[in-house]
Design an enzyme around this catalytic site. Structure first.
Site, PDB file in Angstrom:
ATOM      1  N   CYS A  51       0.728  -1.348   0.068  1.00 33.15           N
ATOM      2  CA  CYS A  51       0.263  -0.049   0.173  1.00 33.15           C
ATOM      3  C   CYS A  51       0.878   1.199   0.010  1.00 33.15           C
ATOM      4  O   CYS A  51       0.432   2.345  -0.791  1.00 33.15           O
ATOM      5  CB  CYS A  51      -1.098   0.091   1.023  1.00 33.15           C
ATOM      6  SG  CYS A  51      -1.777  -1.652   1.532  1.00 33.15           S
ATOM      7  N   HIS A  90       9.278  10.432 -12.107  1.00 37.07           N
ATOM      8  CA  HIS A  90       9.509   9.024 -11.927  1.00 37.07           C
ATOM      9  C   HIS A  90      10.812   8.894 -12.741  1.00 37.07           C
ATOM     10  O   HIS A  90      12.093   9.226 -11.819  1.00 37.07           O
ATOM     11  CB  HIS A  90       8.513   8.020 -12.477  1.00 37.07           C
ATOM     12  CG  HIS A  90       8.758   6.531 -12.004  1.00 37.07           C
ATOM     13  ND1 HIS A  90       8.827   6.083 -10.667  1.00 37.07           N
ATOM     14  CD2 HIS A  90       9.147   5.571 -12.849  1.00 37.07           C
ATOM     15  CE1 HIS A  90       9.289   4.736 -10.761  1.00 37.07           C
ATOM     16  NE2 HIS A  90       9.575   4.418 -11.927  1.00 37.07           N
ATOM     17  N   HIS A 110       6.330   4.927 -18.893  1.00 37.61           N
ATOM     18  CA  HIS A 110       7.549   4.532 -18.156  1.00 37.61           C
ATOM     19  C   HIS A 110       8.570   4.343 -19.030  1.00 37.61           C
ATOM     20  O   HIS A 110       8.751   3.158 -19.726  1.00 37.61           O
ATOM     21  CB  HIS A 110       7.008   3.159 -17.448  1.00 37.61           C
ATOM     22  CG  HIS A 110       8.095   2.766 -16.537  1.00 37.61           C
ATOM     23  ND1 HIS A 110       9.193   2.025 -16.762  1.00 37.61           N
ATOM     24  CD2 HIS A 110       7.905   2.619 -15.090  1.00 37.61           C
ATOM     25  CE1 HIS A 110       9.759   1.749 -15.838  1.00 37.61           C
ATOM     26  NE2 HIS A 110       9.180   2.086 -14.563  1.00 37.61           N
ATOM     27  N   CYS A 144       1.683   3.610  -3.117  1.00 38.67           N
ATOM     28  CA  CYS A 144       0.508   4.536  -3.446  1.00 38.67           C
ATOM     29  C   CYS A 144       0.234   5.732  -2.500  1.00 38.67           C
ATOM     30  O   CYS A 144       0.044   6.810  -2.787  1.00 38.67           O
ATOM     31  CB  CYS A 144      -0.319   4.071  -3.927  1.00 38.67           C
ATOM     32  SG  CYS A 144      -0.455   3.010  -5.579  1.00 38.67           S
ATOM     33  N   HIS A 145      -0.020   5.096  -1.156  1.00 43.80           N
ATOM     34  CA  HIS A 145      -0.766   6.067  -0.228  1.00 43.80           C
ATOM     35  C   HIS A 145       0.346   6.717   0.615  1.00 43.80           C
ATOM     36  O   HIS A 145       0.236   7.463   1.601  1.00 43.80           O
ATOM     37  CB  HIS A 145      -1.626   5.228   0.619  1.00 43.80           C
ATOM     38  CG  HIS A 145      -2.688   4.642  -0.432  1.00 43.80           C
ATOM     39  ND1 HIS A 145      -3.837   5.422  -0.670  1.00 43.80           N
ATOM     40  CD2 HIS A 145      -2.933   3.436  -0.846  1.00 43.80           C
ATOM     41  CE1 HIS A 145      -4.570   4.571  -1.447  1.00 43.80           C
ATOM     42  NE2 HIS A 145      -4.078   3.647  -1.390  1.00 43.80           N
ATOM     43  N   MET A 174      -7.403   1.372  -7.315  1.00 39.59           N
ATOM     44  CA  MET A 174      -7.205   0.411  -6.169  1.00 39.59           C
ATOM     45  C   MET A 174      -7.436  -0.891  -6.587  1.00 39.59           C
ATOM     46  O   MET A 174      -8.424  -1.347  -6.881  1.00 39.59           O
ATOM     47  CB  MET A 174      -8.182   1.170  -5.332  1.00 39.59           C
ATOM     48  CG  MET A 174      -8.427   0.122  -3.825  1.00 39.59           C
ATOM     49  SD  MET A 174      -7.003   0.313  -2.793  1.00 39.59           S
ATOM     50  CE  MET A 174      -7.606  -0.409  -1.492  1.00 39.59           C
TER      51      MET A 174
END
Length: 592
Positions: free
Chosen positions: A92, A372, A415, A95-96, A133
């Site tokens: 998790c 990124h 990417h 992302c969070h 999600m």
């Protein structure tokens, strides 16, 4: 490929709150919408672009202090907290955020989660959302008791891993061979520029492979899951950084190349680079961390830490404070004594001038959030970096030290790796990126002088095999462009690569040729994911990794770039989970 999922009746009554959906919007949402729409399971599922997020697979092992439990919140035992913490960091936090304050996903702090309640959180974790999600429960990736545990965990206060400052960094620093004890000249007959540094992800090693003989020269212990290898400007020193923040400095002049220094710059890390500007070759190194959010400047020959700089600060869009902006990619400028440091969550590009480390000067460029990976254009002057969660590319002029433009990438979740540079038959010099979320391959014009009308815009988009691409590759001597798709859910696609002829790009819908790299490897077991093409020094062959699980056979497959035929297969029991490959010459010269 999507699997059919049976939806319980209770699902139609379940609403989604954008406050916790992993969308690509603002990470620090404060309000829960009153009547959000229900999730469309058949539309959601787990496409490559939605599934690919960096796990904090080292930080999950970090011992953290359990916060106290407030009245009315489910209490967790010490064992439950430890298990939940590991699941959160592994699945998790990418992302969070480590502190649950939001990153590419929404914030999951108790002031938001307590408004939703246990049952809501349980069902949301189970079924996911179309916004990205994952459906952890209905996919079978988390068990029911694990889902309930995570719902309780999210109602509790976030745990904060310990900081990792200069005292901790210095304590980890080891000089294995002092500079005055190292060779004064090259002590082996290896063609150092022809070597490949191959990441053996799950064993915490790199393999040095000779490009001519195709033999393994040495297997060297490094940090866990080496993310990249970088070369000093002279080509003597190789820097490998693991996800555990450990940097291993390898001397390629030794009779058998071996580590001469090591250091740990944080708990989680991805990036390392060395100084390349004339007069500063090999003098400095820099590494950036995911946790703590910071970068470290070191001596290039010993890795002695000289300065630690935090990256915590304000986001470029809403100007809100973010407590954990991760350091993504770092490159070394060829036009100034500077490192180009990309800060993921705040969207800032930092030009860190190492001319005077004691009185450090940093130019802050406001770009786009969720930066990124990226690379230079053909000239080495302009740096193009993907803000992948925002589907954009930011372009920086490293000579003038300013932002040139931010452009839509043309697809979902770009990417590029370092990207691919070539002369387009119609549009002149371009830089290319593939995408995680769809089959789009985009070409951006990079010549503002002779091809001004095409510069800094997507001049063409073509379609590849599908989503799930991590790297695109070509070479100045090549007539081809290679696109991998290792994260595509279709095994046939993930085990092959698409090849475009540059000359065919004048067509409206240029076709590509599929190379069955996995089949050519002779390996029958596993998914045989094919990842990251890398050219040899001469640019006449391209190497691919067959990335299987740790318990399965892997290999390196080498393709003749001119004929697109199989040239060689390297198999060795020591080639365990090979992923990234970095040719010494191409890496130190930024040829891609």
């Amino acid at each position: 490929m999507h699997r059919k999922v049976e939806i319980p009746r209770t699902w139609k009554f379940l609403t989604l709150a954008l406050a916790i959906a992993a969308t690509n919007g603002l990470a620090l949402a404060q309000d829960v919408p009153k009547k959000p729409a229900p999730a469309d399971i058949q539309k959601h599922k787990t496409s490559p672009g939605e599934r690919y997020q960096p796990s904090l697979d080292v930080l999950k092992e970090q011992a953290v202090e359990q916060p106290g439990t407030k009245p009315g919140v489910p209490a967790l035992s010490a064992d439950e907290f430890k298990k939940a913490n590991q699941i959160y960091f592994e699945r998790c936090a990418g992302c969070h955020g480590v502190l649950r304050k939001g990153a590419t996903g929404k914030a999951l702090t108790p002031d938001l989660t307590t408004k939703l309640g246990f049952e809501y959180l349980r069902d949301f974790i189970t079924y996911g959302s179309p916004a990205g999600m994952p459906n952890w429960g209905s996919s079978g990736e988390l068990k029911q008791d694990e889902i309930e545990l995570m719902a309780k965990y999210l109602l509790n206060q976030p745990a904060q891993p310990p900081e990792f400052g200069l005292p901790e960094i210095k304590a980890s620093w080891k000089v294995l061979a002092p500079v005055d004890k190292r060779p004064t000249k090259k002590m082996n007959d290896l063609d150092a520029d022809g070597l490949f540094s191959v990441t053996l992800r799950d064993t915490g090693e790199i393999a040095l492979v000779d490009g001519a003989s195709k033999k393994i020269v040495s297997v060297i212990k490094t940090g866990y899951a080496v993310h990249i290898s970088r070369l000093s400007a002279s080509g003597r020193y190789l820097f490998a950084i693991g996800r555990d923040g450990k940097i291993t400095l390898i001397d390629l002049w030794m009779a058998t190349p071996a580590p001469v220094a090591e250091i740990k710059v944080g708990s989680e890390a991805r990036s390392v680079e060395t100084s390349k500007f004339k007069g500063f070759e090999d003098r400095y190194a820099i590494a950036g961390s995911y946790w703590p959010p910071q970068y470290v400047i070191m001596d290039g020959a010993t890795l002695e830490p000289m300065k630690v700089v935090s990256t915590r600060g304000m986001t470029v869009d809403t100007q809100e404070y973010h407590p954990e902006p991760r350091v993504a990619s770092i490159v070394a400028s060829h036009y100034n004594p500077e490192f180009v440091v990309n800060i993921k969550e705040t969207g800032q590009i930092l030009l860190v001038n190492y001319q005077d480390v004691k009185n450090l000067k940093v130019t802050t460029i406001e770009a786009e959030r969720f930066l990124h990976d990226g690379g230079f254009d053909k000239s080495g002057r302009y740096f193009l970096v993907a803000a992948n969660a925002r589907h954009k590319i930011a372009i920086v002029d490293t000579k003038e030290g300013k932002l040139v433009k931010i452009v839509e990438s043309g697809g979902q979740t770009p990417h590029p790796g370092r990207g691919a540079n070539f002369i387009h038959p119609k549009f002149g010099p371009v830089w290319a990126t593939s995408h995680l979320g769809d089959e789009t391959i985009s070409f951006i014009g990079t010549d503002p002088e002779k091809n001004k009308e095409h510069a800094w815009k997507v001049v063409q988009k073509v379609k590849g095999q599908g989503g799930g691409s991590l790297f695109i590759k070509t070479h100045p001597k090549s007539k081809h462009i290679y696109v991998d798709t290792p994260l595509n859910p279709e095994a046939e696609i993930s085990s092959s690569v698409a090849v475009f002829a540059i000359a065919d790009l004048t067509q409206d819908k240029p076709k590509y040729k599929v190379l069955p790299i996995g089949e050519w490897s002779g390996i029958a077991q596993g998914q045989r994911r094919v990842v990251q093409g890398e050219y040899n020094k001469d640019g006449d062959e391209i190497w691919f990794s067959i990335w299987n699980s740790k318990s399965q056979e892997s290999a390196l497959v080498i393709v003749d770039d001119k004929t697109l035929q199989l040239k060689s297969v390297i198999k060795d029991p020591r080639l365990v989970t090979p992923t990234g490959k970095f040719n010494v010459y191409n890496t130190r010269k930024d040829i891609y």
